[in-house]
Design an enzyme around this catalytic site. Structure first.
Site, PDB file in Angstrom:
ATOM      1  N   PRO A 127      -0.410   5.193  -0.305  1.00 49.61           N
ATOM      2  CG  PRO A 127       1.783   5.144  -1.108  1.00 49.61           C
ATOM      3  CD  PRO A 127       0.963   5.470   0.115  1.00 49.61           C
ATOM      4  CB  CYS A 128      -3.755   1.311  -1.696  1.00 47.77           C
ATOM      5  SG  CYS A 128      -5.053   2.501  -2.034  1.00 47.77           S
TER       6      CYS A 128
END
Length: 169
Positions: A127-128
């Site tokens: 989850p950037c």
């Protein structure tokens, strides 16, 4: 051989690619850094692509908070360290780039962490989108800031909009 397919999602069409080692790629419809498909890539079915599709659908329908997929992103050792650290940011949580740099014991490498984050081949799953500026601002995102905003709002992260339509925490 790497297999790929396209799926529809609330954030547009996504390209998924996997081989027997794991999920290799999730790419947005209009990526900032397009991935070049290899000569050994074939459009088709693979059990991991089916599982990824199912889990992404569950995520977008708010039925999944953690992904349980075999991952095999390709990158440098430093990039893989950053990407592994992304997986430790919980659903609905955010972390600054400086915080992410500290998490991998490289507090002076904030810019390098940002660059590695921007090259993440498995957004959403790694989850950037949960990485934000130190001041709480939404900063660059490979899928575009509207997609980043959508994903954070989907996860219940409260965002405020300023007069220019950008979001900040």
């Amino acid at each position: 051989m790497t297999f790929y397919t396209y799926i529809r999602s609330p954030v547009g069409r996504l390209l998924l690619a996997a081989d027997d080692e794991g999920l290799r790629l999730i790419e947005f419809e209009h990526p900032r850094h397009p991935y070049r498909l290899g000569d050994d890539w074939r459009e088709g079915e693979h059990p991991l692509l089916d599982l990824a599709r199912t889990q992404l659908d569950e995520y977008f329908n708010q039925g999944r908070r953690r992904f349980e997929l075999k991952l095999a992103p390709r990158g440098t050792e430093f990039q893989r360290r950053v990407w592994s650290a992304l997986a430790t940011i919980g659903y609905g949580e955010t972390l600054s780039y400086a915080g992410l740099a500290a998490r991998i014991d490289a507090p002076r490498a904030v810019r390098a962490v940002g660059a590695a984050n921007g090259r993440n081949p498995l957004p959403i799953v790694l989850p950037c989108h949960r990485v934000i500026g130190t001041d709480g601002s939404l900063t660059g995102f490979g899928g575009g800031l509207p997609v980043k905003r959508y994903l954070l709002e989907l996860e219940g992260v409260p965002l405020e909009r300023d007069l220019f339509g950008t979001a900040s925490l």
